[in-house]
Design a protein around this motif. Sequence first.
Motif, PDB file in Angstrom:
ATOM      1  N   VAL A 128       0.852  -1.196   0.000  1.00 45.29           N
ATOM      2  CA  VAL A 128       0.000   0.000   0.000  1.00 45.29           C
ATOM      3  C   VAL A 128       0.884   1.242   0.000  1.00 45.29           C
ATOM      4  O   VAL A 128       1.882   1.319   0.716  1.00 45.29           O
ATOM      5  CB  VAL A 128      -0.938   0.022   1.225  1.00 45.29           C
ATOM      6  CG1 VAL A 128      -1.743   1.325   1.273  1.00 45.29           C
ATOM      7  CG2 VAL A 128      -1.876  -1.178   1.202  1.00 45.29           C
ATOM      8  N   ARG A 129       0.501   2.219  -0.815  1.00 48.54           N
ATOM      9  CA  ARG A 129       1.220   3.481  -0.886  1.00 48.54           C
ATOM     10  C   ARG A 129       0.256   4.602  -0.492  1.00 48.54           C
ATOM     11  O   ARG A 129      -0.897   4.612  -0.890  1.00 48.54           O
ATOM     12  CB  ARG A 129       1.751   3.686  -2.300  1.00 48.54           C
ATOM     13  CG  ARG A 129       2.545   4.949  -2.525  1.00 48.54           C
ATOM     14  CD  ARG A 129       3.103   4.978  -3.948  1.00 48.54           C
ATOM     15  NE  ARG A 129       4.341   4.225  -4.054  1.00 48.54           N
ATOM     16  CZ  ARG A 129       4.810   3.733  -5.182  1.00 48.54           C
ATOM     17  NH1 ARG A 129       4.135   3.891  -6.307  1.00 48.54           N
ATOM     18  NH2 ARG A 129       5.947   3.073  -5.211  1.00 48.54           N
ATOM     19  N   VAL A 138      -5.531  -4.542   6.852  1.00 48.84           N
ATOM     20  CA  VAL A 138      -6.426  -3.665   6.096  1.00 48.84           C
ATOM     21  C   VAL A 138      -7.772  -3.650   6.821  1.00 48.84           C
ATOM     22  O   VAL A 138      -8.347  -4.704   7.108  1.00 48.84           O
ATOM     23  CB  VAL A 138      -6.601  -4.170   4.650  1.00 48.84           C
ATOM     24  CG1 VAL A 138      -7.692  -3.372   3.937  1.00 48.84           C
ATOM     25  CG2 VAL A 138      -5.292  -4.078   3.886  1.00 48.84           C
ATOM     26  N   ASN A 162      -8.534   1.410  -3.461  1.00 49.07           N
ATOM     27  CA  ASN A 162      -8.307   2.294  -2.321  1.00 49.07           C
ATOM     28  C   ASN A 162      -8.727   1.573  -1.047  1.00 49.07           C
ATOM     29  O   ASN A 162      -9.773   0.908  -1.018  1.00 49.07           O
ATOM     30  CB  ASN A 162      -9.107   3.594  -2.485  1.00 49.07           C
ATOM     31  CG  ASN A 162      -8.637   4.402  -3.676  1.00 49.07           C
ATOM     32  OD1 ASN A 162      -7.437   4.531  -3.912  1.00 49.07           O
ATOM     33  ND2 ASN A 162      -9.572   4.966  -4.436  1.00 49.07           N
ATOM     34  N   VAL A 163      -7.920   1.722  -0.008  1.00 48.41           N
ATOM     35  CA  VAL A 163      -8.180   0.994   1.238  1.00 48.41           C
ATOM     36  C   VAL A 163      -7.988   1.909   2.442  1.00 48.41           C
ATOM     37  O   VAL A 163      -7.313   2.937   2.370  1.00 48.41           O
ATOM     38  CB  VAL A 163      -7.247  -0.231   1.382  1.00 48.41           C
ATOM     39  CG1 VAL A 163      -7.574  -1.292   0.355  1.00 48.41           C
ATOM     40  CG2 VAL A 163      -5.779   0.191   1.271  1.00 48.41           C
ATOM     41  N   GLU A 188      -4.709  -4.313  -7.620  1.00 52.01           N
ATOM     42  CA  GLU A 188      -3.902  -3.111  -7.781  1.00 52.01           C
ATOM     43  C   GLU A 188      -4.807  -1.947  -8.192  1.00 52.01           C
ATOM     44  O   GLU A 188      -5.635  -2.059  -9.082  1.00 52.01           O
ATOM     45  CB  GLU A 188      -2.831  -3.341  -8.850  1.00 52.01           C
ATOM     46  CG  GLU A 188      -1.858  -2.185  -9.010  1.00 52.01           C
ATOM     47  CD  GLU A 188      -0.747  -2.493  -9.987  1.00 52.01           C
ATOM     48  OE1 GLU A 188      -0.115  -1.539 -10.476  1.00 52.01           O
ATOM     49  OE2 GLU A 188      -0.515  -3.692 -10.266  1.00 52.01           O
ATOM     50  N   VAL A 225      -6.485   1.706   6.240  1.00 52.55           N
ATOM     51  CA  VAL A 225      -5.600   0.844   7.025  1.00 52.55           C
ATOM     52  C   VAL A 225      -5.230   1.534   8.335  1.00 52.55           C
ATOM     53  O   VAL A 225      -5.376   2.751   8.484  1.00 52.55           O
ATOM     54  CB  VAL A 225      -4.309   0.506   6.245  1.00 52.55           C
ATOM     55  CG1 VAL A 225      -4.620  -0.287   4.984  1.00 52.55           C
ATOM     56  CG2 VAL A 225      -3.538   1.772   5.892  1.00 52.55           C
ATOM     57  N   GLY A 234      -5.078   4.774   1.763  1.00 54.11           N
ATOM     58  CA  GLY A 234      -3.989   4.439   0.857  1.00 54.11           C
ATOM     59  C   GLY A 234      -4.496   3.714  -0.375  1.00 54.11           C
ATOM     60  O   GLY A 234      -5.700   3.429  -0.501  1.00 54.11           O
ATOM     61  N   GLN A 235      -3.564   3.418  -1.258  1.00 50.05           N
ATOM     62  CA  GLN A 235      -3.912   2.722  -2.503  1.00 50.05           C
ATOM     63  C   GLN A 235      -3.051   1.480  -2.655  1.00 50.05           C
ATOM     64  O   GLN A 235      -1.837   1.517  -2.418  1.00 50.05           O
ATOM     65  CB  GLN A 235      -3.717   3.639  -3.709  1.00 50.05           C
ATOM     66  CG  GLN A 235      -4.192   3.014  -5.020  1.00 50.05           C
ATOM     67  CD  GLN A 235      -4.027   3.978  -6.190  1.00 50.05           C
ATOM     68  OE1 GLN A 235      -2.920   4.294  -6.585  1.00 50.05           O
ATOM     69  NE2 GLN A 235      -5.153   4.436  -6.728  1.00 50.05           N
ATOM     70  N   VAL A 236      -3.685   0.379  -3.042  1.00 49.93           N
ATOM     71  CA  VAL A 236      -2.961  -0.875  -3.255  1.00 49.93           C
ATOM     72  C   VAL A 236      -2.125  -0.754  -4.534  1.00 49.93           C
ATOM     73  O   VAL A 236      -2.655  -0.436  -5.599  1.00 49.93           O
ATOM     74  CB  VAL A 236      -3.947  -2.067  -3.377  1.00 49.93           C
ATOM     75  CG1 VAL A 236      -3.184  -3.355  -3.713  1.00 49.93           C
ATOM     76  CG2 VAL A 236      -4.734  -2.235  -2.082  1.00 49.93           C
ATOM     77  N   LYS A 238     -12.100  -1.841   2.419  1.00 52.32           N
ATOM     78  CA  LYS A 238     -11.959  -1.123   1.158  1.00 52.32           C
ATOM     79  C   LYS A 238     -12.576   0.261   1.338  1.00 52.32           C
ATOM     80  O   LYS A 238     -13.557   0.427   2.061  1.00 52.32           O
ATOM     81  CB  LYS A 238     -12.681  -1.860   0.025  1.00 52.32           C
ATOM     82  CG  LYS A 238     -11.964  -3.096  -0.483  1.00 52.32           C
ATOM     83  CD  LYS A 238     -12.693  -3.651  -1.702  1.00 52.32           C
ATOM     84  CE  LYS A 238     -11.979  -4.858  -2.280  1.00 52.32           C
ATOM     85  NZ  LYS A 238     -12.655  -5.374  -3.499  1.00 52.32           N
TER      86      LYS A 238
END
Length: 270
Positions: A8-9, A64, A31-32, A28, A34, A43-45, A67
Amino acid sequence: MPYKVVGVRFKKAGKIYFFEPDGFELSEGDNVIVETARGIEFGQVVSESMEVAEEDIVQPLKKVIRKAEKEDMDQIEINQEKEVRAFQVAEEKIAKHNLPMKLVNVEQTFDGNKIIFYFTADGRIDFRELVKDLAGVFRTRIELRQIGVRDEAKMIGGLGCCGRELCCCSWLSDFVSVSIRMAKEQNLSLNPTKISGICGRLMCCLKYENELYEQERENFPEAGSRVISPDGEGKVTGRNIFKRTVSVELKESKIIKSYPINEVTFKNKE
């Protein structure tokens, strides 16, 4: 024992952190929400479910939570609006206290528990009164974080001398160590304006081809070395690793000619 994780970024070109998917089917680009050391974050996977060795995991491995839903996306927009206002207020307070610092960016955590103000300054700054003022306005935890010029360039962005978006803000997640020796090895001009980025530091891209130069250098004679060329003995005055040629000053005529590396024979160094 390997762990099943997703990468995750939290920022564009930011570092990738591992989280346990906790049963969610994540792809990929998803959006999640966490849990992090800073609290609940959005963040985004960027890498789908994979197995990672235990030694590559920073414990404790967080999960996580869910979503991201429409309400979460709405909250992101609200936070961004608050960040704009926080930036304006902080600049006013900095001017009020006459502090020698430059505000670069403001970031509010997803859950609203903290606002982080990023700034640059030439030395240490006593910002205790500034923190009190900001806390009084926003009624939440305030953190002031001093950053370097490279981090400033990454946050603000811009175009490099190549005409493309800066590597640091488009895809480079970690800054690499760059030295003037790399510029010398690549036969580049040592003029600071030619080899420095907009941050004023040596350009990160000097690192990209350096490994190739180091490997190929072993196959080339150094400048000043004596070699035998098709036109006789001479002294190496330059080398072109990409063309795989060497420039040789012929001993007899003092003329400098370029030869493919496989057409010259090494002698002892001068």
